[in-house]
Write a protein that holds these residues in place. Structure first.
Motif, PDB file in Angstrom:
ATOM      1  N   VAL A   1      -6.196  38.098  11.928  1.00 48.26           N
ATOM      2  CA  VAL A   1      -6.822  37.169  12.862  1.00 48.26           C
ATOM      3  C   VAL A   1      -6.702  37.808  14.242  1.00 48.26           C
ATOM      4  CG1 VAL A   1      -6.673  34.877  13.931  1.00 48.26           C
ATOM      5  CG2 VAL A   1      -6.193  35.149  11.474  1.00 48.26           C
ATOM      6  N   PHE A   2      -7.771  37.757  14.988  1.00 51.31           N
ATOM      7  CA  PHE A   2      -7.797  38.257  16.366  1.00 51.31           C
ATOM      8  C   PHE A   2      -8.506  37.175  17.167  1.00 51.31           C
ATOM      9  CE2 PHE A   2      -9.725  40.890  19.794  1.00 51.31           C
ATOM     10  CZ  PHE A   2      -8.562  41.484  20.277  1.00 51.31           C
ATOM     11  N   SER A   3      -7.885  36.707  18.236  1.00 54.64           N
ATOM     12  CA  SER A   3      -8.483  35.579  18.941  1.00 54.64           C
ATOM     13  C   SER A   3      -8.788  35.908  20.398  1.00 54.64           C
ATOM     14  CB  SER A   3      -7.579  34.350  18.849  1.00 54.64           C
ATOM     15  OG  SER A   3      -6.449  34.502  19.671  1.00 54.64           O
ATOM     16  N   VAL A   4      -9.704  35.112  20.944  1.00 53.49           N
ATOM     17  CA  VAL A   4     -10.112  35.247  22.335  1.00 53.49           C
ATOM     18  C   VAL A   4      -9.950  33.892  23.000  1.00 53.49           C
ATOM     19  CG1 VAL A   4     -12.002  35.786  23.924  1.00 53.49           C
ATOM     20  CG2 VAL A   4     -11.782  37.053  21.768  1.00 53.49           C
ATOM     21  N   ASN A   5      -9.133  33.852  24.045  1.00 51.99           N
ATOM     22  CA  ASN A   5      -8.961  32.629  24.817  1.00 51.99           C
ATOM     23  C   ASN A   5      -9.951  32.639  25.969  1.00 51.99           C
ATOM     24  OD1 ASN A   5      -7.448  31.477  27.492  1.00 51.99           O
ATOM     25  ND2 ASN A   5      -7.267  30.151  25.706  1.00 51.99           N
ATOM     26  N   LEU A   6     -10.588  31.502  26.204  1.00 47.31           N
ATOM     27  CA  LEU A   6     -11.624  31.397  27.226  1.00 47.31           C
ATOM     28  C   LEU A   6     -11.226  30.517  28.406  1.00 47.31           C
ATOM     29  CD1 LEU A   6     -14.647  31.080  24.781  1.00 47.31           C
ATOM     30  CD2 LEU A   6     -13.946  33.101  26.072  1.00 47.31           C
ATOM     31  N   ASP A   7      -9.948  30.193  28.548  1.00 50.88           N
ATOM     32  CA  ASP A   7      -9.507  29.375  29.670  1.00 50.88           C
ATOM     33  C   ASP A   7      -9.662  30.127  30.985  1.00 50.88           C
ATOM     34  OD1 ASP A   7      -8.517  26.830  28.651  1.00 50.88           O
ATOM     35  OD2 ASP A   7      -7.039  28.029  27.578  1.00 50.88           O
ATOM     36  N   ALA A   8     -10.195  29.454  31.998  1.00 51.15           N
ATOM     37  CA  ALA A   8     -10.314  30.060  33.327  1.00 51.15           C
ATOM     38  C   ALA A   8      -8.944  30.217  33.977  1.00 51.15           C
ATOM     39  CB  ALA A   8     -11.229  29.214  34.213  1.00 51.15           C
ATOM     40  N   ASN A   9      -8.032  29.324  33.664  1.00 54.29           N
ATOM     41  CA  ASN A   9      -6.671  29.372  34.205  1.00 54.29           C
ATOM     42  C   ASN A   9      -5.714  29.794  33.085  1.00 54.29           C
ATOM     43  OD1 ASN A   9      -4.063  28.814  35.110  1.00 54.29           O
ATOM     44  ND2 ASN A   9      -4.706  27.015  36.261  1.00 54.29           N
ATOM     45  N   PRO A  10      -5.095  30.959  33.180  1.00 55.09           N
ATOM     46  CA  PRO A  10      -4.231  31.441  32.107  1.00 55.09           C
ATOM     47  C   PRO A  10      -3.020  30.545  31.844  1.00 55.09           C
ATOM     48  CG  PRO A  10      -4.189  32.947  33.975  1.00 55.09           C
ATOM     49  CD  PRO A  10      -5.217  31.910  34.271  1.00 55.09           C
ATOM     50  N   GLN A  11      -2.627  29.734  32.812  1.00 53.66           N
ATOM     51  CA  GLN A  11      -1.492  28.837  32.579  1.00 53.66           C
ATOM     52  C   GLN A  11      -1.822  27.786  31.523  1.00 53.66           C
ATOM     53  OE1 GLN A  11      -0.174  27.565  36.530  1.00 53.66           O
ATOM     54  NE2 GLN A  11       1.585  28.907  36.212  1.00 53.66           N
ATOM     55  N   PHE A  12      -3.085  27.375  31.447  1.00 58.78           N
ATOM     56  CA  PHE A  12      -3.479  26.420  30.414  1.00 58.78           C
ATOM     57  C   PHE A  12      -3.301  27.031  29.022  1.00 58.78           C
ATOM     58  CE2 PHE A  12      -6.604  24.532  33.691  1.00 58.78           C
ATOM     59  CZ  PHE A  12      -5.600  23.740  34.227  1.00 58.78           C
ATOM     60  N   ALA A  13      -3.656  28.306  28.888  1.00 51.56           N
ATOM     61  CA  ALA A  13      -3.475  29.005  27.615  1.00 51.56           C
ATOM     62  C   ALA A  13      -1.992  29.118  27.278  1.00 51.56           C
ATOM     63  CB  ALA A  13      -4.106  30.393  27.678  1.00 51.56           C
ATOM     64  N   ALA A  14      -1.163  29.420  28.276  1.00 56.37           N
ATOM     65  CA  ALA A  14       0.277  29.555  28.050  1.00 56.37           C
ATOM     66  C   ALA A  14       0.879  28.225  27.598  1.00 56.37           C
ATOM     67  CB  ALA A  14       0.973  30.048  29.311  1.00 56.37           C
ATOM     68  N   GLN A  15       0.444  27.122  28.204  1.00 58.19           N
ATOM     69  CA  GLN A  15       0.938  25.802  27.796  1.00 58.19           C
ATOM     70  C   GLN A  15       0.516  25.487  26.367  1.00 58.19           C
ATOM     71  OE1 GLN A  15      -0.770  23.388  30.899  1.00 58.19           O
ATOM     72  NE2 GLN A  15       0.918  23.784  32.323  1.00 58.19           N
ATOM     73  N   PHE A  16      -0.716  25.790  26.041  1.00 55.59           N
ATOM     74  CA  PHE A  16      -1.232  25.587  24.684  1.00 55.59           C
ATOM     75  C   PHE A  16      -0.375  26.367  23.681  1.00 55.59           C
ATOM     76  CE2 PHE A  16      -3.788  26.888  21.099  1.00 55.59           C
ATOM     77  CZ  PHE A  16      -4.620  25.812  20.799  1.00 55.59           C
ATOM     78  N   LEU A  17      -0.133  27.643  23.990  1.00 59.42           N
ATOM     79  CA  LEU A  17       0.613  28.509  23.073  1.00 59.42           C
ATOM     80  C   LEU A  17       2.088  28.131  22.982  1.00 59.42           C
ATOM     81  CD1 LEU A  17      -1.135  31.840  23.992  1.00 59.42           C
ATOM     82  CD2 LEU A  17      -1.308  30.609  21.809  1.00 59.42           C
ATOM     83  N   ALA A  18       2.630  27.495  24.012  1.00 59.73           N
ATOM     84  CA  ALA A  18       4.006  26.997  23.929  1.00 59.73           C
ATOM     85  C   ALA A  18       4.087  25.861  22.916  1.00 59.73           C
ATOM     86  CB  ALA A  18       4.479  26.532  25.306  1.00 59.73           C
ATOM     87  N   GLU A  19       3.020  25.066  22.821  1.00 58.59           N
ATOM     88  CA  GLU A  19       2.971  23.956  21.862  1.00 58.59           C
ATOM     89  C   GLU A  19       2.557  24.422  20.472  1.00 58.59           C
ATOM     90  OE1 GLU A  19       0.501  20.672  23.180  1.00 58.59           O
ATOM     91  OE2 GLU A  19       1.130  21.016  25.256  1.00 58.59           O
ATOM     92  N   VAL A  20       1.598  25.341  20.432  1.00 59.05           N
ATOM     93  CA  VAL A  20       1.032  25.809  19.168  1.00 59.05           C
ATOM     94  C   VAL A  20       1.042  27.335  19.190  1.00 59.05           C
ATOM     95  CG1 VAL A  20      -0.905  25.595  17.575  1.00 59.05           C
ATOM     96  CG2 VAL A  20      -0.523  23.807  19.265  1.00 59.05           C
ATOM     97  N   PRO A  21       2.164  27.956  18.794  1.00 56.39           N
ATOM     98  CA  PRO A  21       2.262  29.420  18.870  1.00 56.39           C
ATOM     99  C   PRO A  21       1.250  30.127  17.956  1.00 56.39           C
ATOM    100  CG  PRO A  21       4.399  28.417  18.412  1.00 56.39           C
ATOM    101  CD  PRO A  21       3.381  27.339  18.291  1.00 56.39           C
ATOM    102  N   ALA A  22       0.955  31.357  18.303  1.00 57.25           N
ATOM    103  CA  ALA A  22       0.029  32.186  17.528  1.00 57.25           C
ATOM    104  C   ALA A  22       0.783  33.351  16.911  1.00 57.25           C
ATOM    105  CB  ALA A  22      -1.081  32.704  18.433  1.00 57.25           C
ATOM    106  N   ASP A  23       0.508  33.607  15.636  1.00 53.94           N
ATOM    107  CA  ASP A  23       1.093  34.751  14.931  1.00 53.94           C
ATOM    108  C   ASP A  23       0.083  35.892  14.848  1.00 53.94           C
ATOM    109  OD1 ASP A  23       3.418  33.312  14.485  1.00 53.94           O
ATOM    110  OD2 ASP A  23       2.777  32.607  12.513  1.00 53.94           O
ATOM    111  N   PHE A  24      -0.773  35.986  15.843  1.00 54.33           N
ATOM    112  CA  PHE A  24      -1.841  36.971  15.847  1.00 54.33           C
ATOM    113  C   PHE A  24      -2.145  37.350  17.298  1.00 54.33           C
ATOM    114  CE2 PHE A  24      -3.302  32.635  15.110  1.00 54.33           C
ATOM    115  CZ  PHE A  24      -4.031  32.379  16.256  1.00 54.33           C
TER     116      PHE A  24
END
Length: 172
Positions: A82-105
């Motif tokens: 799996v290879f993913s692309v995050n499209l959030d304009a603010n990287p902190q939103f992505a970091a918060q998301f990943l703190a709740e739902v970690p990625a193994d990819f």
């Protein structure tokens, strides 16, 4: 594959990535972002790749991550990633998301949405199944219980077809 996605290491990794994103991405041109993405994707050539586009505000994206992690674990030994692309304009939103739902990819960040335009996304999440030769063979939009069964079936079919193809080449 580099496994730096464990809990303690994850936060250090993502904080480092946030710093890089914050300072590097604003200076990258459209061509640079696309080229950087293509270089990272090319590292997975020879594998079946599930390319997933997501954003922190997307509720189905949040539901898809445990499934994506499970697919990564289940099919990793069969040349799948799996290879993913995050499209959030603010990287902190992505970091918060990943703190709740970690990625193994691995995750590529595209704060300016250049790749969403390149891939002509029609909804979130959007994903593409890419064969070992780098060709897109399936496109998916959305995520729910019914779709995840079909998506996994698409993964299995593609993995099986390439196993059969490589066996036929070995016989000849």
């Amino acid at each position: 594959m580099n496994r730096m996605y464990r809990t303690g290491e994850t936060m250090i990794y993502f904080r480092t990535m946030l710093l890089l994103i914050t300072f590097l991405l604003p200076t990258l041109s459209h061509a640079d972002i696309v080229e950087s993405f293509e270089q990272q994707l090319a590292q997975h050539k020879g594998k079946v790749v599930y390319l997933d586009f997501w954003a922190s505000w997307c509720q189905p994206c949040k539901q898809s991550f445990p499934w994506l992690n499970a697919m990564q674990r289940k099919y990793d030994a069969q040349n799948f990633t799996v290879f993913s692309v995050n499209l959030d304009a603010n990287p902190q939103f992505a970091a918060q998301f990943l703190a709740e739902v970690p990625a193994d990819f691995p995750i590529f960040y595209d704060a300016k949405g250049k790749l969403s335009k390149k891939f002509k996304l029609r909804g979130m999440p959007s994903s593409f199944l890419i064969d070992p030769n780098g060709k897109i063979v399936k496109a998916h939009t959305g995520f729910n219980a019914q779709k995840k069964a079909q998506y996994e079936n698409d993964i299995k079919e593609l993995l099986t077809s390439f196993v059969k193809l490589s066996q036929n080449k070995n016989i000849q």
